[in-house]
Motif scaffolding. Sequence first.
Motif, PDB file in Angstrom:
ATOM      1  N   THR A   1      67.967  65.025  38.409  1.00 40.87           N
ATOM      2  CA  THR A   1      68.614  64.042  39.556  1.00 40.87           C
ATOM      3  C   THR A   1      67.591  64.879  40.512  1.00 40.87           C
ATOM      4  N   ARG A   2      67.793  63.568  41.776  1.00 37.41           N
ATOM      5  CA  ARG A   2      67.487  63.988  43.455  1.00 37.41           C
ATOM      6  C   ARG A   2      68.391  63.027  44.182  1.00 37.41           C
ATOM      7  N   PRO A   3      69.402  63.318  44.605  1.00 38.65           N
ATOM      8  CA  PRO A   3      70.851  62.902  45.541  1.00 38.65           C
ATOM      9  C   PRO A   3      69.650  61.753  46.276  1.00 38.65           C
ATOM     10  N   LEU A   4      70.524  60.726  46.815  1.00 36.99           N
ATOM     11  CA  LEU A   4      69.584  60.156  47.735  1.00 36.99           C
ATOM     12  C   LEU A   4      70.272  59.643  49.158  1.00 36.99           C
ATOM     13  N   GLY A   5      71.622  59.671  48.837  1.00 35.15           N
ATOM     14  CA  GLY A   5      72.985  58.967  49.390  1.00 35.15           C
ATOM     15  C   GLY A   5      73.853  58.451  48.393  1.00 35.15           C
ATOM     16  N   SER A   6      74.666  57.509  49.694  1.00 34.21           N
ATOM     17  CA  SER A   6      75.312  56.866  48.870  1.00 34.21           C
ATOM     18  C   SER A   6      75.902  55.712  49.620  1.00 34.21           C
ATOM     19  N   ILE A   7      76.180  54.612  48.573  1.00 31.64           N
ATOM     20  CA  ILE A   7      75.813  53.298  49.108  1.00 31.64           C
ATOM     21  C   ILE A   7      77.633  52.796  49.344  1.00 31.64           C
ATOM     22  N   ARG A   8      77.337  52.337  50.154  1.00 29.88           N
ATOM     23  CA  ARG A   8      79.205  51.913  50.063  1.00 29.88           C
ATOM     24  C   ARG A   8      79.784  50.210  49.759  1.00 29.88           C
ATOM     25  N   MET A   9      80.635  50.029  49.702  1.00 24.42           N
ATOM     26  CA  MET A   9      81.002  49.096  48.626  1.00 24.42           C
ATOM     27  C   MET A   9      82.072  48.298  49.686  1.00 24.42           C
ATOM     28  N   GLY A  10      81.779  46.603  49.702  1.00 18.62           N
ATOM     29  CA  GLY A  10      82.860  45.742  50.671  1.00 18.62           C
ATOM     30  C   GLY A  10      83.535  45.155  49.780  1.00 18.62           C
ATOM     31  N   LEU A  11      84.144  44.394  50.707  1.00 20.03           N
ATOM     32  CA  LEU A  11      85.028  43.122  49.777  1.00 20.03           C
ATOM     33  C   LEU A  11      85.093  41.487  50.721  1.00 20.03           C
ATOM     34  N   CYS A  12      84.283  40.743  50.384  1.00 24.65           N
ATOM     35  CA  CYS A  12      84.388  39.536  50.813  1.00 24.65           C
ATOM     36  C   CYS A  12      84.630  37.766  50.112  1.00 24.65           C
ATOM     37  N   CYS A  13      84.273  37.075  51.326  1.00 22.13           N
ATOM     38  CA  CYS A  13      85.089  35.665  50.585  1.00 22.13           C
ATOM     39  C   CYS A  13      84.217  35.303  51.584  1.00 22.13           C
TER      40      CYS A  13
ATOM     41  N   VAL B   1      82.921  36.585  55.286  1.00 22.28           N
ATOM     42  CA  VAL B   1      84.615  37.608  55.796  1.00 22.28           C
ATOM     43  C   VAL B   1      84.401  38.878  55.603  1.00 22.28           C
ATOM     44  N   ARG B   2      84.800  40.059  55.628  1.00 26.54           N
ATOM     45  CA  ARG B   2      85.443  40.782  55.444  1.00 26.54           C
ATOM     46  C   ARG B   2      86.827  40.798  54.993  1.00 26.54           C
ATOM     47  N   LEU B   3      87.028  41.334  53.826  1.00 28.72           N
ATOM     48  CA  LEU B   3      88.461  41.799  53.302  1.00 28.72           C
ATOM     49  C   LEU B   3      89.171  42.681  53.321  1.00 28.72           C
ATOM     50  N   LEU B   4      89.870  42.934  53.850  1.00 29.53           N
ATOM     51  CA  LEU B   4      90.685  44.876  53.952  1.00 29.53           C
ATOM     52  C   LEU B   4      89.574  44.925  55.010  1.00 29.53           C
ATOM     53  N   ALA B   5      89.233  45.151  56.169  1.00 33.87           N
ATOM     54  CA  ALA B   5      88.132  45.458  56.770  1.00 33.87           C
ATOM     55  C   ALA B   5      88.528  47.227  56.744  1.00 33.87           C
TER      56      ALA B   5
ATOM     57  N   GLU C   1      79.798  30.217  48.324  1.00 37.04           N
ATOM     58  CA  GLU C   1      80.090  28.865  48.252  1.00 37.04           C
ATOM     59  C   GLU C   1      81.627  28.387  47.981  1.00 37.04           C
ATOM     60  N   GLY C   2      82.774  29.806  48.287  1.00 38.03           N
ATOM     61  CA  GLY C   2      83.972  29.025  48.704  1.00 38.03           C
ATOM     62  C   GLY C   2      84.059  29.775  47.220  1.00 38.03           C
ATOM     63  N   LEU C   3      84.044  29.559  45.918  1.00 39.67           N
ATOM     64  CA  LEU C   3      84.538  29.928  44.900  1.00 39.67           C
ATOM     65  C   LEU C   3      85.354  30.685  44.118  1.00 39.67           C
ATOM     66  N   GLY C   4      85.610  32.501  44.795  1.00 34.96           N
ATOM     67  CA  GLY C   4      86.138  33.259  45.387  1.00 34.96           C
ATOM     68  C   GLY C   4      85.991  34.599  45.713  1.00 34.96           C
ATOM     69  N   ILE C   5      86.680  36.222  45.447  1.00 34.04           N
ATOM     70  CA  ILE C   5      86.030  37.252  46.186  1.00 34.04           C
ATOM     71  C   ILE C   5      84.708  38.028  45.627  1.00 34.04           C
ATOM     72  N   VAL C   6      84.255  38.685  46.027  1.00 34.34           N
ATOM     73  CA  VAL C   6      83.133  39.709  46.081  1.00 34.34           C
ATOM     74  C   VAL C   6      83.496  41.130  45.630  1.00 34.34           C
ATOM     75  N   TYR C   7      83.504  42.034  45.300  1.00 33.52           N
ATOM     76  CA  TYR C   7      83.153  43.216  45.065  1.00 33.52           C
ATOM     77  C   TYR C   7      82.083  43.863  45.519  1.00 33.52           C
ATOM     78  N   ALA C   8      81.077  43.893  46.426  1.00 30.79           N
ATOM     79  CA  ALA C   8      79.614  43.989  46.019  1.00 30.79           C
ATOM     80  C   ALA C   8      79.083  46.015  46.959  1.00 30.79           C
ATOM     81  N   PRO C   9      77.930  45.727  46.889  1.00 27.75           N
ATOM     82  CA  PRO C   9      77.109  46.621  47.746  1.00 27.75           C
ATOM     83  C   PRO C   9      76.823  46.098  49.261  1.00 27.75           C
ATOM     84  N   MET C  10      77.275  47.491  49.985  1.00 32.36           N
ATOM     85  CA  MET C  10      76.859  46.762  51.341  1.00 32.36           C
ATOM     86  C   MET C  10      75.114  46.393  51.799  1.00 32.36           C
ATOM     87  N   PHE C  11      74.339  46.660  51.339  1.00 33.47           N
ATOM     88  CA  PHE C  11      73.675  46.483  51.315  1.00 33.47           C
ATOM     89  C   PHE C  11      73.129  45.089  50.570  1.00 33.47           C
TER      90      PHE C  11
END
Length: 297
Positions: A155-167, A254-258, A232-242
């Motif tokens: 492996t060759r580390p490249l960094g880390s990716i932030r996650m976010g919770l949105c709706c 919009v962010r939740l629990l920012a 489209e308003g179906l629910g909340i999503v937990y996903a990478p910030m990219f």
Amino acid sequence: MDRFRQIEVFIAAVEHGSIAAAGRALDLSPAMAGKYLSALESTLGTRLMHRSTRALSLTEAGQQYLVASERIIDALLEADAEAREGRSQLAGEIRLGVPRAFGTLTLAPMLAAFCSAHPRITLNLHTDERYVDLVDGRLDLAVRIGQLPDSALHTRPLGSIRMGLCCAPGLLAPGARRDVSHICQLPRLVFTEARSPGDWMVSDGKNGAHVIDGPAVMRSDDIILLVRAAIEGLGIVYAPMFVLDEPLKDGRLVRLLADHQATRLDLQIVYTDRHHQPARVRALIDYLAACFQEAWT
């Protein structure tokens, strides 16, 4: 018989699906192509392929020999190119596995710049959110997000990716967007290929971690599809910030629990062989490492 010709016939038979097709690709008769392949198996003392009237299939020894053979041919072609040019010239094909969404949204401009700088290199991209086996997928290397299983891969580390919770803005009133109890009642859009512990978990730094465990209204292995469903308003999503950055900037999400901390996912390059990589593969690894060091520091 020419040993390199034997190897070329073997690789061509795998790529084209038959000995006759390999012969046509190499301007050989089917009989001569068959002789080359038989001579190679005789020299090695093992069968590389199961032959039938309809198809060829590799034996276990054949699968291992295919990987080694491709490295040999690649090294020979690279040496020939360097000798012809009188200098090191990056050329040939690189087979790269990338996560589909990350490849589209983040890697594409980096890879385009690499190809522009090295016009004799061809990138063959395999896009999949799953962890494809490098040997089975005939990949030189792969970019992976999340926790890796124990394996023999380097492996060759490249960094880390932030996650976010949105709706979508209309799904939850502004005052409730910092309230875990309200958010836990909302339907979730669940990514099925998550690879790290801590999925759907946030920490407030005081009272510990909170798991967002509302009912799942949709599941998918396509994170971009889930983000679109959230818009489209179906629910909340937990996903990478990219994936979330653009719809957050234009107000579709919009962010939740920012004020909470979410999981960070490891980003790394993986490959099977540390010591016998073609120069072009080493160049791509170093290039991507430099890109992320510059972008994320």
